[in-house]
Design an enzyme around this catalytic site. Structure first.
Site, PDB file in Angstrom:
ATOM      1  N   GLY A   1      11.514  -3.137  -3.078  1.00 54.41           N
ATOM      2  CA  GLY A   1      13.122  -2.535  -2.383  1.00 54.41           C
ATOM      3  C   GLY A   1      13.093  -0.696  -1.996  1.00 54.41           C
ATOM      4  O   GLY A   1      12.289   0.052  -2.707  1.00 54.41           O
ATOM      5  N   HIS A   2      13.650  -0.773  -0.399  1.00 58.71           N
ATOM      6  CA  HIS A   2      13.357   0.760  -0.048  1.00 58.71           C
ATOM      7  C   HIS A   2      14.585   1.080  -0.113  1.00 58.71           C
ATOM      8  O   HIS A   2      15.528   0.348   0.342  1.00 58.71           O
ATOM      9  CB  HIS A   2      12.548   0.479   1.328  1.00 58.71           C
ATOM     10  CG  HIS A   2      11.339   0.335   1.440  1.00 58.71           C
ATOM     11  ND1 HIS A   2      10.580   0.476  -0.029  1.00 58.71           N
ATOM     12  CD2 HIS A   2      10.777  -0.842   1.862  1.00 58.71           C
ATOM     13  CE1 HIS A   2       9.011   0.520   0.467  1.00 58.71           C
ATOM     14  NE2 HIS A   2       9.530  -0.711   1.895  1.00 58.71           N
TER      15      HIS A   2
ATOM     16  N   THR B   1      15.996  -2.688  -6.696  1.00 58.33           N
ATOM     17  CA  THR B   1      15.958  -4.040  -6.774  1.00 58.33           C
ATOM     18  C   THR B   1      16.754  -4.354  -8.209  1.00 58.33           C
ATOM     19  O   THR B   1      17.846  -5.314  -8.088  1.00 58.33           O
ATOM     20  CB  THR B   1      14.924  -4.475  -6.764  1.00 58.33           C
ATOM     21  OG1 THR B   1      14.241  -4.036  -5.654  1.00 58.33           O
ATOM     22  CG2 THR B   1      15.157  -6.146  -7.102  1.00 58.33           C
TER      23      THR B   1
ATOM     24  N   GLN C   1       5.380  -1.893  -3.686  1.00 61.41           N
ATOM     25  CA  GLN C   1       4.904  -1.685  -4.605  1.00 61.41           C
ATOM     26  C   GLN C   1       4.417  -0.246  -4.687  1.00 61.41           C
ATOM     27  O   GLN C   1       3.731   0.271  -3.714  1.00 61.41           O
ATOM     28  CB  GLN C   1       4.336  -2.964  -5.608  1.00 61.41           C
ATOM     29  CG  GLN C   1       5.311  -3.344  -6.477  1.00 61.41           C
ATOM     30  CD  GLN C   1       5.205  -5.059  -5.483  1.00 61.41           C
ATOM     31  OE1 GLN C   1       4.825  -5.373  -4.750  1.00 61.41           O
ATOM     32  NE2 GLN C   1       6.596  -5.464  -5.102  1.00 61.41           N
TER      33      GLN C   1
ATOM     34  N   LYS D   1       8.418   4.954  -0.328  1.00 64.50           N
ATOM     35  CA  LYS D   1       8.238   4.716   1.304  1.00 64.50           C
ATOM     36  C   LYS D   1       8.986   4.312   1.933  1.00 64.50           C
ATOM     37  O   LYS D   1       8.974   4.428   3.642  1.00 64.50           O
ATOM     38  CB  LYS D   1       7.128   3.155   1.325  1.00 64.50           C
ATOM     39  CG  LYS D   1       6.212   3.830   0.048  1.00 64.50           C
ATOM     40  CD  LYS D   1       4.952   2.523  -0.317  1.00 64.50           C
ATOM     41  CE  LYS D   1       5.563   1.175  -0.340  1.00 64.50           C
ATOM     42  NZ  LYS D   1       5.874   2.038  -1.794  1.00 64.50           N
TER      43      LYS D   1
ATOM     44  N   ASP E   1       7.955   2.642  -5.919  1.00 64.64           N
ATOM     45  CA  ASP E   1       9.303   3.795  -6.117  1.00 64.64           C
ATOM     46  C   ASP E   1       9.011   4.770  -4.865  1.00 64.64           C
ATOM     47  O   ASP E   1       9.079   5.854  -5.640  1.00 64.64           O
ATOM     48  CB  ASP E   1       9.727   3.662  -7.005  1.00 64.64           C
ATOM     49  CG  ASP E   1      10.056   2.358  -7.521  1.00 64.64           C
ATOM     50  OD1 ASP E   1      10.452   1.479  -7.464  1.00 64.64           O
ATOM     51  OD2 ASP E   1       9.601   1.937  -9.007  1.00 64.64           O
TER      52      ASP E   1
END
Length: 417
Positions: free
Chosen positions: A41-42, A297, A221, A17, A14
């Site tokens: 999740g991005h 997410t 991650q 990225k 988180d």
């Protein structure tokens, strides 16, 4: 022959990225995802529009970039099909490794059941089936994406798997699907994904060796969640460090070029496990509120705390980082003081490394004057003086230069040093 550059998370995931890959992807011909699944999740903001990515590489927002989902990923067909609906005409722009492992609906059921059975000893997974999917891979009983091209055969194998494991599934209250329903689902996956399935390793080799294409590799991650080097057992099920990009895509260490480590200007963590610099008071709550710290997410609130330079130095060395990208500096606006964890106290002694027993360290902080008005700044010299000093301190303690600073979620609110 070209080298592939790597973007890697340096904390507990988180870190932001997505924004950096999205910005850098404008300069690359190919963006490749090496590991993880749709537990990652991005969130990317472009011109005020929000995109949530879980499996598709962040380069998808560059219309010229080829996007590759590598063999190290565990792929939920249902999730990626839904994600693809955000975009038009992905054929020729998205490719999925035929060697990537499938993460099917029963993997999520197993994941959730195991967490329930652990009670208060639960790891705090996303419940998305990532661990069980990787377990099947390592146990050599998993199924790969290429098998979707023969739904009949795959359907038979999955039902055999249920029959062989019936006693275990009965305990978990998980039941085998009806053959007709399963086959219909697999046929649907084939219809949607067949045009994208290919040997991505050969594709990547050609891009580097023959076509001289610029390639960017991204993982999911962060380093502190790495299966070997993270805060085990409170980790993910894959290798999140830069070396994992090699095995997750089929390239060798000599193919790696520049490594950029992504860190927040503070720290967050989702799920259970040690977090030395966590702030359980007002400052931690404020960081969460100002940073909008909720999982892309899961929607879960992230645990928040101060910048941990000890863990950052450890992670930077593990990954061979050439530079750091410092994200969300603007979130620290308005604090009278900000802190940096510069060492740990462990068994009555001061240490400057990350021990295996991270549960029992106490952070040692240095405190710095806070600042205001860093939001949207695009030149280093325009940052408040105390913010500039904070960046320099992070460089010194983490022993890695800061090359990029983000001052808002927007793509262009970024300082390139």
């Amino acid at each position: 022959m070209m080298k592939a550059d790597v973007i890697v998370g340096i904390q507990w995931g988180d870190e932001g990225k997505g924004k950096i890959v999205d910005k850098l992807a404008l300069e690359y011909d190919m963006v490749c995802r090496s590991q993880g699944g749709h537990n990652a999740g991005h969130t990317i903001w472009v011109d005020g529009v929000k995109y949530a990515l879980h499996l598709i590489p962040s380069g998808v927002l560059n219309p010229k970039a080829i996007n590759v989902v590598g063999n190290g990923v565990v792929l939920s067909p249902e999730s990626i099909i839904k994600e693809m609906e955000q975009f038009e005409n992905l054929e020729g722009r998205l490719f999925i490794s035929d060697k990537a492992h499938l993460n099917l609906s029963y993997h999520a059921l197993i994941d959730q059941a195991k967490e329930r059975l652990k009670g208060d000893k639960a790891i705090g997974t996303t419940g998305k089936g990532i661990g069980p999917s990787y377990s099947d891979k390592i146990n050599r009983i998993g199924h790969r994406v290429g098998e979707l091209l023969d739904p009949e055969a795959l359907c038979t194998k999955i039902l055999d798997y249920f029959a062989q494991n019936k006693p275990i599934f009965d305990v978990m209250d998980i039941h085998a699907p009806a053959r007709e329903e399963l086959l219909a689902e697999l046929n649907g996956f084939k219809a949607n994904l067949a045009p994208y399935i290919t040997d991505t390793t050969q594709m990547l080799w050609k891009a580097l060796d023959e076509d001289n294409q610029k390639v960017l590799l991204e993982g999911a991650q962060g380093t502190m969640l790495d299966i070997d080097h993270g805060t085990y057992p409170y980790v993910t099920s894959s290798s999140t460090v830069s070396a994992g990009a090699c095995t997750g895509l089929g390239i060798n260490p000599k193919d790696i070029g520049k490594v950029t480590g992504i860190v927040k200007a503070y720290c967050t963590r989702v799920g259970n496990g040690p977090f030395p610099s966590e702030d359980l008071g007002e400052d931690g709550a404020r960081l969460g509120k100002q940073g909008h710290e909720f999982g892309t997410t899961t929607g879960r609130a992230r645990r928040c705390g101060w910048f941990d330079a000890v863990a950052t130095r450890y992670a930077s060395r593990l990954n061979g980082c050439d530079e750091l990208a410092l994200m969300k500096l603007d979130v620290l606006d308005g604090f009278d003081e900000v802190k940096v964890c510069v060492a740990y106290e462990y068994n009555g002694k001061e240490i400057d490394y990350v021990p295996v027993d991270l549960e029992n360290v106490t952070p040692i902080y240095k405190t710095f004057k806070g600042w205001t008005n860093s939001v949207g700044v695009r030149k280093f010299e325009d940052l408040p003086a105390s913010a500039q000093e904070y960046v320099k301190v992070i460089e010194e303690v983490a022993k890695t230069k800061v090359g990029i600073i983000s001052t808002s979620p927007e793509r262009d609110d970024t300082i390139i040093l």
